[in-house]
Scaffold this active site. Structure first.
Site, PDB file in Angstrom:
ATOM      1  N   CYS A  88       0.326  -0.940  -7.818  1.00 21.09           N
ATOM      2  CA  CYS A  88       0.427  -1.530  -6.479  1.00 21.09           C
ATOM      3  C   CYS A  88       0.638  -3.048  -6.507  1.00 21.09           C
ATOM      4  O   CYS A  88       1.267  -3.594  -5.612  1.00 21.09           O
ATOM      5  CB  CYS A  88      -0.795  -1.177  -5.629  1.00 21.09           C
ATOM      6  N   HIS A 163      -6.439  -2.163  -3.388  1.00 19.33           N
ATOM      7  CA  HIS A 163      -5.015  -1.971  -3.126  1.00 19.33           C
ATOM      8  C   HIS A 163      -4.397  -3.270  -2.608  1.00 19.33           C
ATOM      9  O   HIS A 163      -5.009  -3.998  -1.825  1.00 19.33           O
ATOM     10  CB  HIS A 163      -4.859  -0.851  -2.093  1.00 19.33           C
TER      11      HIS A 163
END
Length: 322
Positions: A88, A163
């Site tokens: 990510c 994230h």
């Protein structure tokens, strides 16, 4: 991280400006990243122009609807889905730099972005994460994983997952790029006057932070911006040529601060690349020779058992890294 994710070869990335700046350098992109502890105008003044904000947060599952703004399924710019775990950070960087017009970048990155033109977000994500050189650039600052914990009977749970997503301007609107969402999220138009897109992004980010409990430290914010060194060096040369030594002295201080920061980043990155297995082995040998290895081993086992019990009592959920 599941076995399949280990086989994908993408490793975890720290939310560290030195790591992101080194990644951008390896991609041939002349931008840098800095930590942000506040979004007030004074804190952002020396970082202008800011191209994007990279937001890191604790991931607790995706909702089908965005917390704010609206999905833009017809988004005409660059957007890639995250199709493997641990990628990510680089996917966030790609979704940012892929939407900065006229941004210089290395030949490999240019070819990769051009190759994905016209692809849907899922296919583009698959192409990016299948790129060996991009994965190698991503993994370059991940600690060597020479020690395996397999076979120790440890619980199959992972640490909290975090994230990375991006907020940035595109076509006079502030967009949110989250590789786990099906489309970019449009947070609306911004005023070109004043702080421009930053003012709108501040509202969106602060509203999101407000959803966390007071005092929560489960997020961080990074600014993707122009490298100030070339500008400061050019300004210093002009002031010195004009004999404006007092003004030049102020720039010397700023340049010194920037260079010190780069030296610190370089040192920290060298530590990240280093393999400490030799050091650990030497310490174990020294403990054995001194007769303290057995006691240290038993103490470590006791500590691990206590950690496992505390984890069970808290009822930690199974969660993959994102």
């Amino acid at each position: 991280m599941s076995e399949g994710d280990e086989q994908s070869g993408w490793q975890l990335t720290e939310s560290d400006p030195g790591v992101f700046t080194e990644l951008l350098k390896s991609l041939g992109v002349p931008l840098v990243v800095d930590d942000l502890y506040s979004l007030d105008p004074a804190s952002l003044a020396e970082l202008q122009p800011v191209h994007a904000f990279i937001f890191l947060f604790k991931w607790v599952g995706s909702s089908s609807e965005p917390a704010g703004g609206n999905y833009d399924p017809d988004f005409p710019g660059f957007f890639a889905h995250q199709v493997v775990n641990n990628a990510c950070a680089t996917l966030a960087v790609m979704n940012a730099i892929g939407n900065i017009p006229g941004l210089p970048m290395g030949a490999q990155l240019t070819d990769l972005i051009n190759f994905t033109t016209g692809m849907d977000a899922q296919t583009r994500g698959m192409v990016l994460t299948s790129s060996d050189w991009l994965r190698e650039a991503h993994n370059a600052l991940s600690p060597p994983s020479a020690i395996s914990l397999d076979g120790l009977g440890l619980p199959k749970t992972s640490e909290d997952a975090y994230h990375f997503i991006v907020y940035m301007p595109y076509m006079s609107c502030v967009y949110e790029f989250d590789g786990l969402k099906h489309s970019p999220i449009n947070h609306g138009a911004y005023s070109e006057s004043g702080e421009g897109w930053v003012a709108k992004a501040r509202e969106v980010i602060e509203a999101r932070i407000a959803t966390y409990p007071a005092g929560a430290l489960e997020f961080s914010l990074l600014a993707l911006h122009e490298d100030p060194l070339p500008i400061l060096q050019a300004q210093l040369a002009e002031l010195q040529a004009a004999g404006m030594q007092s003004e030049a002295a102020d720039l010397v201080v700023r340049l010194s601060t920037e260079n010190s920061k780069r030296e610190r980043w370089a040192f920290e990155n060298s530590l990240r690349r280093h393999n400490y297995v030799g050091l650990v082995h030497a310490l174990l040998v020294a403990l054995a020779k001194s007769g303290r290895l057995e006691a240290a081993t038993e103490n470590a086992k006791k500590t691990m058992r206590e950690r496992v019990e505390r984890s069970k009592e808290k009822g930690d959920n199974n969660m993959d890294e994102t």
